[in-house]
Scaffold this active site. Structure first.
Site, PDB file in Angstrom:
ATOM      1  N   ASP A  81     -11.036   1.702  -2.399  1.00  0.00           N
ATOM      2  CA  ASP A  81     -11.201   1.305  -1.171  1.00  0.00           C
ATOM      3  C   ASP A  81     -12.583   1.232  -1.481  1.00  0.00           C
ATOM      4  O   ASP A  81     -13.527   0.799  -0.162  1.00  0.00           O
ATOM      5  CB  ASP A  81     -10.829   2.387  -0.624  1.00  0.00           C
ATOM      6  CG  ASP A  81      -9.431   2.349  -0.077  1.00  0.00           C
ATOM      7  OD1 ASP A  81      -8.475   1.361   0.167  1.00  0.00           O
ATOM      8  OD2 ASP A  81      -8.715   3.610   0.615  1.00  0.00           O
TER       9      ASP A  81
ATOM     10  N   ASP B 158       0.857  -0.867   0.119  1.00  0.00           N
ATOM     11  CA  ASP B 158       0.211   0.306  -0.116  1.00  0.00           C
ATOM     12  C   ASP B 158       0.977   0.932  -0.017  1.00  0.00           C
ATOM     13  O   ASP B 158       2.480   1.227   0.382  1.00  0.00           O
ATOM     14  CB  ASP B 158      -0.692   0.120   1.341  1.00  0.00           C
ATOM     15  CG  ASP B 158      -2.745   0.567   0.990  1.00  0.00           C
ATOM     16  OD1 ASP B 158      -2.333   1.411   0.117  1.00  0.00           O
ATOM     17  OD2 ASP B 158      -2.821   1.258   1.921  1.00  0.00           O
TER      18      ASP B 158
END
Length: 716
Positions: A536, A468
């Site tokens: 997300d 990430d």
């Protein structure tokens, strides 16, 4: 049978370079001034036809307007007033290159056009590559300082040893033929709303698509397509390009007042520059392009096949059904809680269990711990091995979330190495999500990151890393470095190198790309990751549009898509489990909800959908995609086996309207002369009817309705 012409040819008498793909031709002519000029990009034509083509001169040529064909990479010199893809400044203040053609090299499918500056120690190779079985042309540029440290600078007419400042170095410039009009397709968005397809008439102006963030970006993507305004999914000429770069980038599209449309692009952005000293060189990332007469869908299918064949690692492998614990637990992780979720995930049929944020350092929230990649004692007093061993015992692989490019001030790493963060002297560093960015351009930081991740994978038997990056660059500098803007290039290249090294050293390790969702998805990142976290935002109603945009360039195999809880954590929207699964099953299926709160009925229903997905997975992940109904009242995607033997169709309706029935969805990929069977309903169809009239998915009444239909071709 006619022999297949060579992929690349160069005719010295005609000064003509020709690159052939299965369904297109790209041609370049060396102009009398030594500059490579664009000649042709379109459907196949014979070499003698190309040689007879006149130079594409401007109809408005005058003493104020250039009368030459478009450059393959425009310098700043001569009557060139559009965007220059190569911008250099020499040590005496002179700007711009003036080329002399110095020859060419052909090596199978690769062409290099060698250029030398007429007066200065500057050389460039314009590089082209075509590969079998794809219509994609790959292009890049290599620029070098040709002076040597011992050159007699005083005696020479120009300084051959002084530094050369490179203010812009694009990979390539592209030119489309004169069209009646021009339309630009590109992707826009933001966090939780990535990959929104935008199609607009191209203005007579310079249009700049860019990221200045150090990441590819949520807000834009280095992909575009150009057509004449009439192309649709299956018909019409389309020219499309994509840059294989995971850092800051820029593409400038120029439609001039007399109808010429070009674009030039590569890494970097305005205000940055790099220094070349004698013997040094810069190589740009690949900027790839294609032509198709088969519309936007045809362009996407060429991209998808190219990504599978030449970009993605292990395209023949099924992407696993994963379970990720983030939405279930947030930072509140523990060994017992994760093992409980692992048992539930295994019951549903998950093949990979990923422990997300919160497992390391002092990480109880986002204010501390980043950089300290050891198990958090309060959460995992025995370390991660007991969890990893139990996950493996359950028949799943074990994955771990990491964010190695980032650091919290409240961490042992920052306290030991505050100089490792990206910063500019005498400027306050901006924290985003309470974190700073480590300077991976520094060799010592790169070495630390590689060693840390290597130890994690070995020590904890990690099979999968979710990598990430939750913030962009700010106050970007490299204190005391002689060429501080190199950070914009070398940080990204270090990320790529570390991923490549980890994969090489750990056979079987898989990596998922993530940057706060889809903030770093590009051909460069997908060359070393197995799939990308698309967004997300897991709300299926929003995901339909996000996945539609993602599919313009990337195949479903690379598109991570989760089923999470209802109401959705991002939007608060309530949707049925069936709808959530049908949207996520159109990509690389994952699970991300709080399974401990699901009812027995929901768990059993979910297990059924997972089993169904595994049956259709080869077609979804490696089939040919047709976007048969774009996001709207009824959206649909069709995946076809390459041999037409099997087909999978997904239909989604977000909102039901009284008295309105969407039209049947036509399936142009089918053979109108064949017959097809729905094996679940034992219903037989005429291919001609499905192609010309369409199929009615018979959706149940109400909002958030969906259907999955399988078709098998019947033997005649």
């Amino acid at each position: 049978m006619l022999a297949t012409p060579p992929l690349v040819t160069f005719d010295p008498e005609q000064a003509l370079a020709v690159l052939r793909t299965p369904n297109s031709v790209y041609a370049v002519r060396i102009a009398t001034d030594g500059s490579p000029r664009h000649l042709y990009w379109g459907p196949p034509v014979a070499a003698d036809v190309l040689a007879s083509l006149p130079e594409a001169l401007s109809p408005a040529a005058s003493s104020f307007e250039a009368d030459a064909a478009a450059d393959e990479l425009a310098p700043q010199t001569g009557p060139r007033f559009g965007p220059a893809g190569l911008q250099v400044r020499f040590s005496d203040g002179t700007r711009g290159a003036q080329w002399r053609f110095a020859g060419h090299t052909v090596d199978r499918g690769e062409l290099r056009l060698h250029l030398e500056d007429r007066h200065r120690p500057l050389r460039a190779d314009l590089c082209y590559r075509v590969r079998p079985h794809t219509d994609v042309v790959e292009r890049w540029t290599e620029l070098s300082h040709a002076g040597a440290p011992g050159d007699p600078a005083v005696a020479a007419p120009v300084d051959r040893t002084g530094p050369i400042t490179v203010e812009r170095l694009d990979s390539a410039a592209w030119t489309v033929p004169p069209l009646g009009d021009y339309r630009l397709s590109h992707l826009v968005g933001g966090w939780n709303s990535e990959f929104q397809l935008q199609r607009d008439r191209l203005p007579v102006a310079e249009t700049v698509l860019t990221s200045r963030r150090g990441l590819t970006g949520h807000h834009a993507s280095p992909w575009l397509a150009v057509d004449d305004g009439t192309a649709d999914e299956e018909h019409g000429e389309v020219w499309s390009t994509a840059l294989a770069w995971s850092g800051s980038w820029r593409v400038t599209v120029h439609r001039d007042p007399v109808g010429r449309t070009t674009w030039t692009g590569g890494f970097g952005h305005e205000g940055t520059g790099w220094v070349l000293r004698p013997g040094e060189s810069l190589r740009t990332p690949v900027f790839a392009g294609l032509y198709t007469p088969h519309g936007f869908g045809g362009a996407s299918r060429v991209w998808h096949a190219y990504v599978r064949r030449h970009v993605l690692p292990g395209p023949e492998r099924d992407r696993p059904v994963l379970y990720n614990s983030w939405e279930a637990t947030g930072f509140d992780v523990s060994e017992a809680g994760q093992i409980r979720l692992a048992h539930l995930a295994a019951r549903l049929g998950a093949e990979l269990f990923v422990l997300d944020d919160g497992w390391f350092g002092t990480r109880e929230d986002d204010r501390s711990g980043l950089g300290d990649w050891t198990p958090r004692p309060a959460a995992f007093p025995r370390g991660l091995r007991p969890l990893a061993d139990e996950v493996h015992r359950l028949g799943m692989r074990f994955g771990l979330w990491v964010e190695p490019e980032m650091v919290n001030r409240d961490s042992d790493l920052y306290r030991a190495h505050p100089d490792w963060v990206i910063h500019s002297p005498h400027l306050d560093a901006t924290e985003l999500r309470n974190q700073l960015v480590l300077n991976f351009a520094r060799p010592d930081v790169e070495a630390w990151a590689l060693a840390t991740l290597d130890h994690l994978v070995r020590e904890h038997h990690v099979d999968w890393l979710k990598w990430d990056a939750n913030r962009p660059f700010t106050e970007t500098g490299w204190d005391a470095h002689p060429d501080p803007d190199r950070i914009w290039i070398e940080h990204t290249r270090a990320v790529h190198r570390i991923m490549d090294r980890l994969r090489a050293d750990h056979d079987g390790l898989r990596i998922e790309a993530c940057a706060g969702g889809g903030g770093r998805v590009d051909l460069g990142m997908l060359a070393r990751t197995d799939q990308a976290w698309t967004s997300d935002n897991t709300d299926p109603a929003d995901r339909i549009g996000i996945q539609h945009g993602f599919s313009q360039l990337f195949p479903a195999q690379a598109m991570a898509a989760w089923v999470t809880d209802s109401p959705n954590v991002a939007t608060g929207r309530h949707t049925p489990l069936r709808f959530r699964f049908h949207v996520a099953m159109a990509g690389a299926l994952g699970l991300g909800g709080d399974l401990a709160s699901w009812s027995e009925e929901e768990l059993d229903e979910a297990a059924g959908f997972v089993a169904q997905y595994k049956r259709i997975r080869p077609i979804v992940q490696r089939g040919v995609q047709h976007r048969v109904a774009p996001p709207g009242p009824l959206s649909a995607v069709h995946y076809a086996a390459p041999d037409d033997s099997e087909h999978v169709l997904f239909f989604w309706r977000v909102t039901d309207r009284w008295g309105r029935r969407p039209a049947p969805v036509r399936l142009p990929a089918l053979d109108p002369g064949a017959r097809y069977l729905d094996p679940d309903l034992q219903r037989e169809y005429s291919g001609a009817v499905l192609v010309h009239r369409g199929i009615d998915p018979s959706l149940p009444a109400g909002d958030h309705a969906s259907a999955l239909i399988r078709l098998r071709r019947l033997d005649s």
